[in-house]
Design a protein around this motif. Structure first.
Motif, PDB file in Angstrom:
ATOM      1  N   ILE A 159      43.026  41.885  44.387  1.00 10.80           N
ATOM      2  CA  ILE A 159      44.374  41.680  43.837  1.00 10.80           C
ATOM      3  C   ILE A 159      44.309  41.277  42.371  1.00 10.80           C
ATOM      4  O   ILE A 159      45.088  41.752  41.541  1.00 10.80           O
ATOM      5  N   ALA A 160      43.341  40.397  42.034  1.00 13.80           N
ATOM      6  CA  ALA A 160      43.182  39.988  40.628  1.00 13.80           C
ATOM      7  C   ALA A 160      42.805  41.173  39.755  1.00 13.80           C
ATOM      8  O   ALA A 160      43.325  41.339  38.648  1.00 13.80           O
ATOM      9  N   ALA A 161      41.918  42.038  40.266  1.00 18.21           N
ATOM     10  CA  ALA A 161      41.515  43.225  39.507  1.00 18.21           C
ATOM     11  C   ALA A 161      42.707  44.138  39.261  1.00 18.21           C
ATOM     12  O   ALA A 161      42.782  44.826  38.227  1.00 18.21           O
ATOM     13  N   PHE A 213      45.480  48.704  43.945  1.00 18.90           N
ATOM     14  CA  PHE A 213      44.653  47.502  44.117  1.00 18.90           C
ATOM     15  C   PHE A 213      45.377  46.498  45.015  1.00 18.90           C
ATOM     16  O   PHE A 213      44.763  45.898  45.910  1.00 18.90           O
ATOM     17  N   TRP A 214      46.668  46.302  44.791  1.00 17.75           N
ATOM     18  CA  TRP A 214      47.420  45.336  45.586  1.00 17.75           C
ATOM     19  C   TRP A 214      47.617  45.823  47.012  1.00 17.75           C
ATOM     20  O   TRP A 214      47.652  45.024  47.946  1.00 17.75           O
ATOM     21  N   PHE A 215      47.769  47.118  47.182  1.00 14.96           N
ATOM     22  CA  PHE A 215      47.871  47.689  48.525  1.00 14.96           C
ATOM     23  C   PHE A 215      46.593  47.414  49.310  1.00 14.96           C
ATOM     24  O   PHE A 215      46.635  46.968  50.472  1.00 14.96           O
ATOM     25  N   ALA A 216      45.440  47.650  48.669  1.00  9.45           N
ATOM     26  CA  ALA A 216      44.150  47.393  49.319  1.00  9.45           C
ATOM     27  C   ALA A 216      43.925  45.898  49.528  1.00  9.45           C
ATOM     28  O   ALA A 216      43.436  45.466  50.577  1.00  9.45           O
ATOM     29  N   ILE A 244      45.435  32.793  42.535  1.00 10.62           N
ATOM     30  CA  ILE A 244      45.060  33.752  41.493  1.00 10.62           C
ATOM     31  C   ILE A 244      46.263  34.595  41.097  1.00 10.62           C
ATOM     32  O   ILE A 244      46.429  34.963  39.927  1.00 10.62           O
ATOM     33  N   VAL A 245      47.155  34.892  42.063  1.00 12.22           N
ATOM     34  CA  VAL A 245      48.386  35.635  41.756  1.00 12.22           C
ATOM     35  C   VAL A 245      49.284  34.811  40.847  1.00 12.22           C
ATOM     36  O   VAL A 245      49.830  35.318  39.860  1.00 12.22           O
ATOM     37  N   VAL A 246      49.431  33.521  41.163  1.00 13.88           N
ATOM     38  CA  VAL A 246      50.255  32.636  40.338  1.00 13.88           C
ATOM     39  C   VAL A 246      49.712  32.569  38.913  1.00 13.88           C
ATOM     40  O   VAL A 246      50.464  32.700  37.934  1.00 13.88           O
ATOM     41  N   LEU A 247      48.408  32.404  38.786  1.00 12.87           N
ATOM     42  CA  LEU A 247      47.776  32.297  37.466  1.00 12.87           C
ATOM     43  C   LEU A 247      47.993  33.555  36.637  1.00 12.87           C
ATOM     44  O   LEU A 247      48.385  33.491  35.455  1.00 12.87           O
ATOM     45  N   LEU A 248      47.780  34.727  37.232  1.00 17.80           N
ATOM     46  CA  LEU A 248      47.903  35.977  36.483  1.00 17.80           C
ATOM     47  C   LEU A 248      49.368  36.347  36.230  1.00 17.80           C
ATOM     48  O   LEU A 248      49.669  37.015  35.235  1.00 17.80           O
ATOM     49  N   GLY A 262      36.943  36.600  52.974  1.00 19.44           N
ATOM     50  CA  GLY A 262      38.122  35.831  52.605  1.00 19.44           C
ATOM     51  C   GLY A 262      38.414  35.880  51.119  1.00 19.44           C
ATOM     52  O   GLY A 262      39.576  35.878  50.707  1.00 19.44           O
ATOM     53  N   VAL A 263      37.349  35.941  50.297  1.00 24.16           N
ATOM     54  CA  VAL A 263      37.510  35.972  48.843  1.00 24.16           C
ATOM     55  C   VAL A 263      37.799  37.384  48.350  1.00 24.16           C
ATOM     56  O   VAL A 263      38.433  37.576  47.302  1.00 24.16           O
ATOM     57  N   LEU A 264      37.362  38.390  49.104  1.00 26.49           N
ATOM     58  CA  LEU A 264      37.522  39.788  48.697  1.00 26.49           C
ATOM     59  C   LEU A 264      38.973  40.149  48.353  1.00 26.49           C
ATOM     60  O   LEU A 264      39.207  40.812  47.332  1.00 26.49           O
TER      61      LEU A 264
END
Length: 257
Positions: free
Chosen positions: A130-132, A34-37, A184-188, A123-125
């Protein structure tokens, strides 16, 4: 450039930790994909939107270290051969390059046509992808009752997200869409910290699959190798004494206390 170094150093550190442990236990390969994509999508958006140069380079380096972690999973956990592992890496690199160029051109066309809906979506994708990717890792942590990612890795990842968000303020205009990916990365990551504290209070944090052996998240390569060799060569306590007592019982003698 501190924000780029912090974000990329996080996954470089994870790769080093995996190499030292000769294991990728506690790391979800689904999360890594997921992070790679997500970095591929964000890299294309950063190029098309002409963000600051450091923010264009960052997702590419981030994706490289993520790919390295993926290949480590196949090498250490799945015991793939070197040929199979390298071939998979080459295929993933080709797929990354092709999709990156495709989404980059699609983003440029959307910007040129003033298609704000498509620009916002592209832009949001990355943030969504990454959140998923965090949720498979959450599942692994809950299943093992432990967060195996080191404190240093999580700290670097949070720093990378915070400094990357701050850096957007020094661009020509603050890109609110791009900031979503970092925030979103910081939050998770903070959720991972909370989980780690919770498992520590419960006494399950840092234990190897219920064996009761604590594992240090900051152990060095030399230390981890020494520990593994010591565990293989050290005899079981009182093993010889147990054998003597068993032999005496078989001979009908009273064991000597």
């Amino acid at each position: 450039m501190a924000y780029n170094k912090a974000a990329n150093a996080a996954f470089a550190w994870l790769a080093w930790q995996n190499f030292c442990r000769k294991s990728t236990e506690g790391v979800s390969v689904v999360m890594l994909y997921f992070w790679f994509a997500g970095n591929m999508f964000y890299g294309a958006y950063a190029v098309a939107d002409k963000l600051y140069f450091g923010l264009i380079i960052q997702p590419q380096i981030f994706a490289f270290f993520t790919l390295l972690n993926i290949l480590q999973v196949y090498w250490y956990a799945y015991k793939w051969s070197l040929t199979k592992t390298c071939s998979t890496g080459a295929i993933l690199c080709i797929a990354y390059a092709g999709l990156h160029i495709g989404f980059w051109k699609a983003e440029e066309r959307a910007i040129a046509n003033h298609n704000d809906g498509a620009v916002t979506f592209l832009g949001v994708l990355p943030a969504i992808v990454i959140a998923a990717g965090f949720f498979p890792e959450f599942y692994v942590c809950v299943k093992e009752q432990s967060v195996e990612m080191s404190n240093f890795f999580i700290m670097l990842d949070i720093m990378g997200g915070v400094f990357s968000t701050i850096s957007l303020a020094f661009d020509h205009t603050f890109d609110y869409v791009a900031s979503i990916t970092y925030l979103i990365v910081v939050l998770l990551d903070i959720v991972l910290v909370i989980m780690k504290v919770y498992f520590y209070i419960r006494g399950t944090q840092g234990r190897v699959h219920g064996s009761g052996i604590a594992v240090s998240s900051t152990s060095s390569c030399a230390g981890s190798q020494y520990s593994s060799k010591a565990s293989e060569t050290s005899p079981r306590p009182f093993a010889n004494n147990d054998n003597v007592e068993l032999q005496q019982l078989e001979e009908g003698k009273q064991p000597v206390q």
